[in-house]
Scaffold this motif. Structure first.
Motif, PDB file in Angstrom:
ATOM      1  N   ARG A 120       0.807  -1.220   0.000  1.00 36.18           N
ATOM      2  CA  ARG A 120       0.000   0.000   0.000  1.00 36.18           C
ATOM      3  C   ARG A 120       0.841   1.272   0.000  1.00 36.18           C
ATOM      4  NH1 ARG A 120      -0.935  -2.502   4.994  1.00 36.18           N
ATOM      5  NH2 ARG A 120       0.114  -1.489   6.755  1.00 36.18           N
ATOM      6  N   HIS A 121       2.134   1.169   0.305  1.00 35.40           N
ATOM      7  CA  HIS A 121       2.987   2.352   0.250  1.00 35.40           C
ATOM      8  C   HIS A 121       3.047   2.944  -1.156  1.00 35.40           C
ATOM      9  CE1 HIS A 121       4.984   2.441   4.278  1.00 35.40           C
ATOM     10  NE2 HIS A 121       4.418   1.247   4.319  1.00 35.40           N
ATOM     11  N   ALA A 122       2.759   2.147  -2.169  1.00 37.38           N
ATOM     12  CA  ALA A 122       2.753   2.642  -3.548  1.00 37.38           C
ATOM     13  C   ALA A 122       1.433   3.300  -3.920  1.00 37.38           C
ATOM     14  CB  ALA A 122       3.040   1.490  -4.514  1.00 37.38           C
ATOM     15  N   ASN A 123       0.480   3.313  -2.994  1.00 36.92           N
ATOM     16  CA  ASN A 123      -0.843   3.876  -3.249  1.00 36.92           C
ATOM     17  C   ASN A 123      -0.866   5.334  -2.786  1.00 36.92           C
ATOM     18  OD1 ASN A 123      -3.526   4.621  -3.329  1.00 36.92           O
ATOM     19  ND2 ASN A 123      -4.277   2.818  -2.233  1.00 36.92           N
ATOM     20  N   PRO A 124      -0.932   6.289  -3.703  1.00 37.16           N
ATOM     21  CA  PRO A 124      -0.886   7.710  -3.299  1.00 37.16           C
ATOM     22  C   PRO A 124      -2.114   8.158  -2.531  1.00 37.16           C
ATOM     23  CG  PRO A 124      -1.326   7.517  -5.643  1.00 37.16           C
ATOM     24  CD  PRO A 124      -1.006   6.128  -5.165  1.00 37.16           C
ATOM     25  N   SER A 125      -3.164   7.339  -2.507  1.00 38.76           N
ATOM     26  CA  SER A 125      -4.384   7.706  -1.790  1.00 38.76           C
ATOM     27  C   SER A 125      -4.379   7.234  -0.344  1.00 38.76           C
ATOM     28  CB  SER A 125      -5.614   7.118  -2.502  1.00 38.76           C
ATOM     29  OG  SER A 125      -5.719   7.622  -3.810  1.00 38.76           O
ATOM     30  N   TRP A 126      -3.460   6.346   0.001  1.00 42.17           N
ATOM     31  CA  TRP A 126      -3.441   5.789   1.352  1.00 42.17           C
ATOM     32  C   TRP A 126      -2.765   6.763   2.311  1.00 42.17           C
ATOM     33  CZ3 TRP A 126       0.701   3.089   4.237  1.00 42.17           C
ATOM     34  CH2 TRP A 126       0.229   2.510   5.409  1.00 42.17           C
ATOM     35  N   SER A 127      -3.376   6.974   3.451  1.00 44.31           N
ATOM     36  CA  SER A 127      -2.809   7.817   4.513  1.00 44.31           C
ATOM     37  C   SER A 127      -2.415   9.197   3.997  1.00 44.31           C
ATOM     38  CB  SER A 127      -1.598   7.120   5.148  1.00 44.31           C
ATOM     39  OG  SER A 127      -1.192   7.778   6.320  1.00 44.31           O
ATOM     40  N   ASP A 128      -3.301   9.782   3.185  1.00 45.36           N
ATOM     41  CA  ASP A 128      -3.086  11.125   2.638  1.00 45.36           C
ATOM     42  C   ASP A 128      -1.819  11.227   1.796  1.00 45.36           C
ATOM     43  OD1 ASP A 128      -5.402  12.133   3.850  1.00 45.36           O
ATOM     44  OD2 ASP A 128      -4.324  12.511   5.724  1.00 45.36           O
ATOM     45  N   GLY A 129      -1.365  10.093   1.278  1.00 43.52           N
ATOM     46  CA  GLY A 129      -0.194  10.104   0.400  1.00 43.52           C
ATOM     47  C   GLY A 129       1.126  10.254   1.127  1.00 43.52           C
TER      48      GLY A 129
END
Length: 342
Positions: A120-129
């Motif tokens: 999920r670290h590659a997901n810019p939407s997770w944890s406000d990016g």
């Protein structure tokens, strides 16, 4: 255990919270690797320790750290380093990066090590990016699986060392006292967690009218002794991973305990799940597909034997001593770098 390698004299390890989550257990494992592997002093910066009856105290790794003479625990709220120090810091929670920067007075370079545990670290939407943006910053990094490394590969600043160190776990704990599994059962006990969704409840509903199955749901956190007991009491385990897993430890725990496993193939759990060898796959979040997989396992004694045998063999590939050795080798490589100081 001591080491002749050139290791840092002290390693500061930031603990995100006290809980039974896999990410917390893994950062504790890495602190223990350092403390038992030759780092002279390990300092844990952590929130206030829970009361003695809290289930966090059932973790063997925490007990080992508390008993170690070279480990100290300090308040995360007071995080600071001596002004003239060249600290080595290991963290996993991305929000801690700002705390470390404020406490360090200067960039730490390769001495700052980020343990990355999820795709999920590659997901810019997770944890406000925040996690996505942190990948661009210069620091050393550890990925818990190749799948995590591949997910973030286009984004990672590789100025300093990055290593994939395949996740280890205390499989011996969950194997201890496991019952012998029989292939003559007519009623199968199915265990599932509800930590990340209601998949298991929906599978139980699909199979509610089939007397061949009984179900046990793990609701909320449980201590390790209770978790092991419930694995041992089950025949089949439904993994219920999130969509962007880094590894998913419960599947490996169930294998160590001798359960047959059903799981979706998601992110980092692909690093240890092999169809027909140690798992029967089912489509992600699809209750009907998981129910079909459970029926298949229950109806095929040879398949059950293969899954149980393959699962136990898989657990041996994820030993903590292998993970520790690779981590210590990485620390030694960093300590020997021209810009590093022990």
């Amino acid at each position: 255990m001591t080491s002749t390698r050139a290791l840092p004299n002290e390693l500061h390890v930031l603990i995100p919270f006290w809980g039974m989550a896999g990410g917390v257990i893994k950062i504790l494992d890495y602190a223990h690797h350092a403390a038992s592997g030759g780092v002279a002093q390990v300092t844990l910066w952590a929130p206030r320790m829970p009361e003695p009856d809290n289930m966090i105290h059932t973790l063997p790794v925490l007990s080992s750290l508390e008993e170690a003479s070279n480990v100290s625990v300090r308040s995360l709220d007071d995080l600071r380093f001596d002004f003239n120090a060249e600290p080595w810091v290991l963290f996993t929670e991305p929000t801690h990066h700002a705390l470390i920067e404020r406490a360090a007075h200067r960039p730490l370079g390769e001495r700052l090590i980020h343990l990355i545990q999820g795709t999920r670290h590659a997901n810019p939407s997770w944890s406000d990016g925040r996690n996505y943006r942190l990948l661009h910053r210069p620091m050393s990094r550890i990925f818990v699986t190749d799948q995590v490394a591949e997910a973030v590969a286009p984004l990672v600043n590789r100025r300093f060392i990055t290593r994939s160190i395949l996740e280890g776990h205390d499989g011996a704990y969950f194997a201890a006292g496991a019952p012998e599994r029989t292939t003559t059962r007519t009623v199968f006990r199915v265990l599932y967690p509800t930590w990340k969704g209601d998949l298991g409840d929906r599978v139980a509903s699909v199979l509610a009218d089939d007397p061949s199955f009984t179900f046990d749901a793990i609701r909320g956190d449980v201590g390790w002794p209770e978790l092991r007991r419930r694995y041992h009491a089950a025949d089949l385990f439904i993994c219920a991973p999130g969509p962007e897993e880094g590894f998913y430890l419960p599947g490996l725990e169930a294998m160590a305990a001798g359960c047959a496993v059903v799981s979706a193939s998601v992110g980092g759990n692909e690093s240890y799940l092999e169809e027909g060898h140690n798992v029967v796959h089912a489509a992600f979040d699809d209750a009907d597909a998981h129910a079909q997989a459970i029926r298949r396992i229950a109806g095929d004694a040879e398949l059950r034997r293969a899954l149980i045998s393959g699962g136990r063999a898989t657990v041996e590939l994820h030993r903590l001593d292998r993970e520790r050795e690779q981590f210590l080798n990485m620390l030694a490589s960093l300590a020997e770098a021209p810009n590093s100081q022990g």
